[in-house]
Write a protein that holds these residues in place. Structure first.
Motif: not given
Length: 652
Positions: A138-167
């Motif tokens: 059951t969805p709690i927070t966020g919109a189903l558009d995250v899956l039906t109309a995705p907007q996250t780029s591959a560069e954003a995921i690599r940026g997330l990896v860089t952020r977590l790696a630094a942490l």
């Protein structure tokens, strides 16, 4: 799918969905046929602890918000687990997703690694899919558009990896001013561990974490950065305890996360959490060595050795039964120790003497020696070089020369390695394996009764405060259900684990230290470490005297520096203890030498330090090989025979 009796299993049929979704649980693949991920689904499991996924959800979503990554949170089913979904506008390669998966696991222990570890079969139940125990995702927070109309780029995921790696990598403090302590850690008047040395200012990362309230990141992760910085700066537990009421970064000690927000902890609980985390931080810093540098190759080399050690560990886990027969439990400990030393050194071949390996693994030196031979015979490691003079034998965890024969990980320009990912993966491996080594290497888990034995220690090291079923522990350890159950019963009798309806957890009422005290075996490993220090000193003193005897004759050879009178530039064979004791007839007096080491200096006299090593990978300013790796070690056959003829102390 269901079995022959109609019981719904956590397995899914590979079939095409028709006009409507099945009534039974179903899941969707996260990657395409090209093995590139189109969706990310972080599966936070409750495993009998409903608070764990909620805490980790706060950590994960905080980092996603900070990185600007849209996400959808679903309640996965009746057990309280959570699914965090991210839709990708561009596909992401499996290697980057696997790195992200491991870094998130480092910060969020309740994460199930399986869905994002395998691009071929990894799948998760999407929103609306039934759970086998009832209910739906059951969805709690966020919109189903995250899956039906995705907007996250591959560069954003690599940026997330860089952020977590630094942490993750920032969680390992630089400690450039003092060597790691050897031997047992001292305790203060409050019975808390500490690292000896002059107190210093906190590292910048830890000082910043102490000043700031947790925002987005997990309060426990922020506490960890404060504590390891304080431990590396030679603070004591009391220094941190005095700041609990006022320091913003110690919020995790003062309050806990609940569905209604953070609520205050009782004073007794605050003290217990700080004490437990402080001792853990001191042990971590004591077994980790890292220096900050500008070596541009460090991240790449860290990535290569981390990948190789991870492969070695995965193969060892897959051969779980190998580590339960005969000396198998000790063999696995020695393999883990070699892996940790290799990750520290950023190379597959390392120098390691049997005494050092024995102390780190919590086994005897003879056990360590035979374990090395068995591991080499079975192809897990290989003997790279024999001991020579004060240098120890060299062993490699890369017997097939994979690290040198294979090129660097080939990555396309479209899928570059996120900066810092290799260093962070190295840190994550060090944390995981070192914690397991530390838990297993305890007086309670030595081989002589009434201690519980090496295999019991290995099982204990694979438990935590999240419930683990008997089936899971038996599979991980490879000991079979009956034998695992028997060992768990012995651990429960000792009071260090306890059964719950959801599985076995570590006891909150007793510790391994208390159990060792009750069994009257506390101090075994400390006594062993002290004995080995004496043996090292006696051996080094003899080798120094041997060097002096074989050196060219001096015109004033009788005037050698006495104890405590070493010259600024000592001659060959001089030693911190001075000339070696001799009998009246001139023969070396080994009994007197041992008496001097044991009683006059307690086996702690400082010897001349070895020349700085600049060969191979140790040129990097990012790593300084621990001093313990250059301690004098095993004798060859000629030296052993000479030692016996001269009546030297027994040295394996």
């Amino acid at each position: 799918m269901a079995d022959a009796y109609g019981t719904v299993l956590n397995r899914y049929l590979d079939r095409e969905l028709r006009d409507q979704a099945p009534e039974r649980p179903w899941a969707m693949y996260l990657a395409g046929t090209d093995q590139r991920f189109r969706f990310l689904a972080f599966d936070l499991d409750a495993h009998g602890d409903a608070a764990a996924p909620l805490r980790d959800l706060d950590v994960l979503t905080g980092h996603l918000v900070d990185a600007g990554v849209p996400h959808l949170v679903c309640e996965s089913g009746p057990a309280g687990g959570r699914h965090v979904w991210v839709g990708l506008a561009e596909s992401v390669d499996a290697a980057t997703v696997a790195t992200l998966n491991r870094l998130v696991k480092h910060l969020c222990p309740s994460l199930d690694l399986s869905p994002l570890s395998n691009p071929v079969t990894g799948c998760v139940r999407p929103p609306g899919a039934p759970h086998r125990d009832g209910g739906v995702s059951t969805p709690i927070t966020g919109a189903l558009d995250v899956l039906t109309a995705p907007q996250t780029s591959a560069e954003a995921i690599r940026g997330l990896v860089t952020r977590l790696a630094a942490l993750v990598d920032d969680a390992e403090p630089a400690d450039t001013e003092q060597e790691r302590p050897s031997g047992p850690l001292p305790v203060d008047q409050h019975r808390r561990l500490y690292l000896p040395g002059q107190r210093r200012e906190l590292p910048a990362v830890s000082a910043a974490a102490l000043r700031e309230l947790p925002a987005g990141a997990d309060a426990s992760a922020q506490l960890w950065r404060v504590l390891i910085g304080a431990a590396s700066a030679r603070w004591h537990h009391a220094d941190v305890a005095a700041l609990v009421d006022d320091a913003k970064g110690l919020e995790h000690v003062r309050t806990r996360t609940t569905p209604r927000g953070r609520t205050p902890r009782p004073r007794r609980e605050q003290a217990a959490i700080l004490a437990r985390q402080w001792d853990k931080a001191v042990r971590y810093v004591a077994t980790s060595s890292r220096q900050i540098g500008d070596d541009p190759t460090f991240d790449r080399r860290a990535d290569r050795i981390a990948a190789h050690v991870r492969d070695v560990q995965e193969h060892a886990d897959a051969a779980a039964g190998r580590w339960t027969r005969g000396g198998g439990p000790a063999d696995r400990r020695i393999l883990d120790v070699l892996c940790v030393i290799a990750v520290h050194a950023l190379r597959g071949t390392v120098e390691a003497d049997t005494r050092r390996l024995a102390l780190l693994a919590g086994v005897g030196r003879e056990t360590a020696r035979t374990a090395l031979l068995r591991l080499a015979e079975d192809g897990w490691i290989a003997h790279a070089a024999a001991a020579e003079g004060p240098r120890g034998a060299q062993w490699t965890i890369d017997p097939k020369n994979v690290l040198h024969s294979s090129p660097d990980h080939a990555r396309s320009q479209a899928d570059p390695r996120p900066p810092g990912a290799g260093a962070a993966e190295r840190t994550q491996l060090l944390t995981t394996i070192t914690a397991r080594m530390t838990d297993a290497a305890h007086d309670l888990f030595t081989s002589t009764r009434p201690a519980l034995g090496h295999l019991a220690g290995n099982i204990y090291a694979r438990t935590d405060h999240s419930p683990a079923t008997l089936d899971d522990l038996a599979r991980i350890v490879g000991a079979g259900l009956v034998r695992t159950a028997r060992l768990l019963d012995r651990l429960a009798y000792a009071g260090v684990v306890e059964p719950t309806p959801a599985g076995w957890v570590r006891s909150s009422r007793s510790t391994v230290d208390a159990a060792a005290e009750r069994f009257a075996i506390a101090g075994r490993l400390d006594a062993r470490a002290a004995r080995y220090r004496v043996e090292r000193e006696v051996w080094a003193w003899w080798k120094a005297e041997e060097t002096w005897m074989h050196a060219p004759r001096r015109s004033d050879a009788s005037r050698r520096p006495a104890r405590g009178q070493l010259s600024l530039v000592p001659e060959d064979g001089t030693h911190a203890y001075g000339p070696h004791p001799r009998h009246k007839d001139g023969r070396l007096n080994f009994a007197e030498a041992r008496r001097v080491v044991e009683h006059e200096r307690a086996g702690t006299a400082a010897r001349e330090s070895a020349p700085e090593r600049v060969d191979g990978d140790l040129r990097s300013s990012n790593f300084v090989e621990p001093a313990a790796t250059v301690e004098p070690v095993e004798l060859d056959d000629t030296d052993r025979m000479l030692a016996r003829l001269l009546g030297a102390v027994r040295i394996a």
